[in-house]
Design an enzyme around this catalytic site. Structure first.
Site, PDB file in Angstrom:
ATOM      1  N   TYR A   1       0.783  -1.225   0.000  1.00 18.46           N
ATOM      2  CA  TYR A   1       0.000   0.000   0.000  1.00 18.46           C
ATOM      3  C   TYR A   1       0.819   1.281   0.000  1.00 18.46           C
ATOM      4  O   TYR A   1       0.365   2.314  -0.498  1.00 18.46           O
ATOM      5  CB  TYR A   1      -0.978   0.000   1.170  1.00 18.46           C
ATOM      6  CG  TYR A   1      -0.355  -0.003   2.545  1.00 18.46           C
ATOM      7  CD1 TYR A   1      -0.099   1.173   3.226  1.00 18.46           C
ATOM      8  CD2 TYR A   1      -0.055  -1.204   3.198  1.00 18.46           C
ATOM      9  CE1 TYR A   1       0.449   1.178   4.499  1.00 18.46           C
ATOM     10  CE2 TYR A   1       0.489  -1.218   4.454  1.00 18.46           C
ATOM     11  CZ  TYR A   1       0.750  -0.032   5.097  1.00 18.46           C
ATOM     12  OH  TYR A   1       1.302  -0.045   6.361  1.00 18.46           O
TER      13      TYR A   1
ATOM     14  N   ASP B   1      -4.439  -4.903   2.298  1.00 22.24           N
ATOM     15  CA  ASP B   1      -3.263  -4.050   2.121  1.00 22.24           C
ATOM     16  C   ASP B   1      -2.707  -4.124   0.699  1.00 22.24           C
ATOM     17  O   ASP B   1      -2.064  -3.185   0.238  1.00 22.24           O
ATOM     18  CB  ASP B   1      -2.163  -4.441   3.099  1.00 22.24           C
ATOM     19  CG  ASP B   1      -2.458  -4.031   4.529  1.00 22.24           C
ATOM     20  OD1 ASP B   1      -3.395  -3.220   4.732  1.00 22.24           O
ATOM     21  OD2 ASP B   1      -1.766  -4.519   5.445  1.00 22.24           O
TER      22      ASP B   1
ATOM     23  N   LYS C   1      -7.437  -9.356   6.699  1.00 26.74           N
ATOM     24  CA  LYS C   1      -6.620 -10.337   5.981  1.00 26.74           C
ATOM     25  C   LYS C   1      -7.166 -11.736   6.295  1.00 26.74           C
ATOM     26  O   LYS C   1      -7.803 -11.935   7.335  1.00 26.74           O
ATOM     27  CB  LYS C   1      -5.149 -10.287   6.434  1.00 26.74           C
ATOM     28  CG  LYS C   1      -4.436  -8.979   6.195  1.00 26.74           C
ATOM     29  CD  LYS C   1      -2.992  -9.050   6.694  1.00 26.74           C
ATOM     30  CE  LYS C   1      -2.279  -7.719   6.508  1.00 26.74           C
ATOM     31  NZ  LYS C   1      -0.857  -7.783   6.974  1.00 26.74           N
TER      32      LYS C   1
ATOM     33  N   ASP D   1      -7.869   0.661   9.055  1.00 28.19           N
ATOM     34  CA  ASP D   1      -6.873   0.718   7.987  1.00 28.19           C
ATOM     35  C   ASP D   1      -7.403   0.040   6.724  1.00 28.19           C
ATOM     36  O   ASP D   1      -7.205   0.518   5.598  1.00 28.19           O
ATOM     37  CB  ASP D   1      -5.583  -0.016   8.382  1.00 28.19           C
ATOM     38  CG  ASP D   1      -5.144   0.199   9.813  1.00 28.19           C
ATOM     39  OD1 ASP D   1      -5.995   0.399  10.686  1.00 28.19           O
ATOM     40  OD2 ASP D   1      -3.932   0.129  10.062  1.00 28.19           O
TER      41      ASP D   1
ATOM     42  N   GLY E   1      -6.991   8.278  10.702  1.00 26.77           N
ATOM     43  CA  GLY E   1      -6.574   9.002   9.502  1.00 26.77           C
ATOM     44  C   GLY E   1      -6.881   8.227   8.230  1.00 26.77           C
ATOM     45  O   GLY E   1      -7.384   8.778   7.245  1.00 26.77           O
ATOM     46  N   TRP E   2      -6.580   6.927   8.252  1.00 31.29           N
ATOM     47  CA  TRP E   2      -6.919   6.079   7.099  1.00 31.29           C
ATOM     48  C   TRP E   2      -8.425   6.130   6.830  1.00 31.29           C
ATOM     49  O   TRP E   2      -8.860   6.239   5.669  1.00 31.29           O
ATOM     50  CB  TRP E   2      -6.530   4.626   7.365  1.00 31.29           C
ATOM     51  CG  TRP E   2      -5.081   4.243   7.377  1.00 31.29           C
ATOM     52  CD1 TRP E   2      -4.432   3.562   8.359  1.00 31.29           C
ATOM     53  CD2 TRP E   2      -4.092   4.458   6.338  1.00 31.29           C
ATOM     54  NE1 TRP E   2      -3.115   3.341   8.011  1.00 31.29           N
ATOM     55  CE2 TRP E   2      -2.889   3.875   6.778  1.00 31.29           C
ATOM     56  CE3 TRP E   2      -4.142   5.078   5.088  1.00 31.29           C
ATOM     57  CZ2 TRP E   2      -1.718   3.906   6.010  1.00 31.29           C
ATOM     58  CZ3 TRP E   2      -2.981   5.115   4.324  1.00 31.29           C
ATOM     59  CH2 TRP E   2      -1.787   4.538   4.781  1.00 31.29           C
TER      60      TRP E   2
END
Length: 407
Positions: free
Chosen positions: A61, A111, A156, A166, A239-240
């Site tokens: 990423y 990711d 994942k 995230d 933030g993501w």
């Protein structure tokens, strides 16, 4: 001499030459901050695959985050070297049949999807079919991505039942853009659900913040046995999440069901960001629910992500214009406290958390002590990319001000 030794010798020589070449380069200080940072990174890492401090090829990423920002710089200022730098990476990583080096679909890691976003523009300009095949390959990951009962993607495959903020950023904006460009109208509801599902699972009413992640099965040691939520609100995770909203909304039709609910959550995020902004510096802490406490520190990646998200959210009309003041104060705080310029004009952004996660082989407990003691470094891509994006938003704002003043 063995083959491996010869290869190491050649690579070492190339890196040595690149280092010498880089030493002779300078960055002009009369350019916009977005251009200065992008040029600085290109000097630090002459080959785009070297981004994120990589000694070997990697599809992940961070490359996508930075190169997306550089393509935005190219779109605004037109210097083809930024486009060529991004093109060099994908040309190296994407094979003629559309397969991607170092990418394994069967890992089902969100990711690995994020870097695919840069392929949309590369394919649009080159018309090289290998990039379309690679886009289709990444899109196919969502068809098999493990899910919870409510349709939320696992972060994942090796993290069963886990929803990370995230991961919303890593997958949802790509998914939304693919749906938009390929007329997959039925996919929008799945995209919207990823945002709203994450909000339901990670929101903590006691702190009025979103926690880093949630284990829906409540089996992980880091998970609350009742709620499944992790212990803390990590700055970069929020933030993501914020960036995911402002980027995905570009591609979700205005009248799509659930889009209004996305905007409600985005406004909730904006309120939280405003509330936790450090009054003195305009920045944000590594662990948001422990802001100002001993050991905590003002962190650059989350600060840049918040500033970018607020700038763009105001520009697009997603949040009230009053948040522009928060973004401007935050951007100035970044310039004052995180940005350094050396004698050659190279721009660095300091004090970024290198990485933080939960669980895994070297088990990460997600407690306060864990977050404040992860490695801190300069020029981490997760700070560089959002700083470039935030700078582009700020530079756009200057254009608007000039037009208004002229009128």
């Amino acid at each position: 001499m063995k083959k491996e030794s010869i290869i190491r010798f050649i690579v070492s020589g190339m890196l040595c030459f690149a280092s010498v070449f880089a030493e002779a380069q300078n960055v002009k200080i009369d350019q916009p901050w977005s251009v200065r940072m992008a040029e600085s990174e290109m000097i630090r890492w002459p080959e785009s695959w070297q981004l994120d401090f990589q000694p070997k090829l990697k599809w992940d990423y961070c490359h996508g985050l930075e190169l997306q920002a550089m393509l935005d710089v190219y779109d605004r200022y037109g210097n083809k070297k930024f486009y060529d730098y991004a093109l060099a990476y994908v040309d190296t990583m994407v094979n003629d049949d559309g397969t991607i080096k170092k990418y394994k679909l069967e890992e089902y890691s969100l990711d690995r999807v994020n870097s695919g976003k840069i392929l949309f523009r590369i394919y649009e300009q080159t018309k090289d079919v290998k990039y379309k095949k690679a886009l289709d390959l990444l899109r196919s990951q969502f068809d098999g991505q493990p899910r919870n009962a409510d349709g939320g993607f696992w972060h994942k495959k090796v993290y069963p039942n886990q929803v990370w903020l995230d991961g919303v950023y890593m997958g949802a904006p790509f998914y939304a853009e693919y749906a938009y460009r390929n007329n997959e109208v039925d996919a929008y509801q799945d995209v919207v659900n990823q945002f709203l599902m994450a909000a339901r699972h990670t929101y903590d009413p006691q702190t009025d913040l979103f926690k880093h992640a949630c284990d829906v099965s409540r089996k992980e040691r880091w998970a609350d046995p009742v709620t499944g939520r992790s212990l803390h609100s990590w700055g970069r995770a929020m933030g993501w999440y914020a960036m995911a909203f402002v980027d995905a909304l570009d591609f979700i039709p205005v009248h799509e069901a659930g889009r209004d609910s996305m905007l409600v959550v985005l406004n909730q995020l904006a309120s939280q960001i405003k509330r936790l902004q450090d009054e003195e510096t305009g920045l944000w802490y590594q662990v948001l629910d422990k802001s100002g406490e001993p050991g905590n520190y003002l962190e650059s990646s989350c600060s840049a992500m918040f500033v970018y998200s607020l700038f763009k959210a105001v520009r697009k009309g997603y949040v009230d214009k009053s948040y522009l003041k928060v973004a401007l104060k935050g951007y100035q705080g970044i310039l004052d406290h995180f940005i350094e310029v050396d004698e050659r004009g190279l721009v660095s952004i300091t004090k970024a958390c290198a990485v933080a996660g939960l669980g895994g082989k070297n088990y990460r407990s997600g407690d306060y002590d864990y977050y404040i003691h992860e490695q801190v470094r300069d020029n981490d891509p997760k700070a560089v990319g959002p700083f470039i994006l935030a700078s582009l938003e700020w530079e756009h704002l200057q254009d608007v001000k000039e037009i208004v003043n002229q009128e």
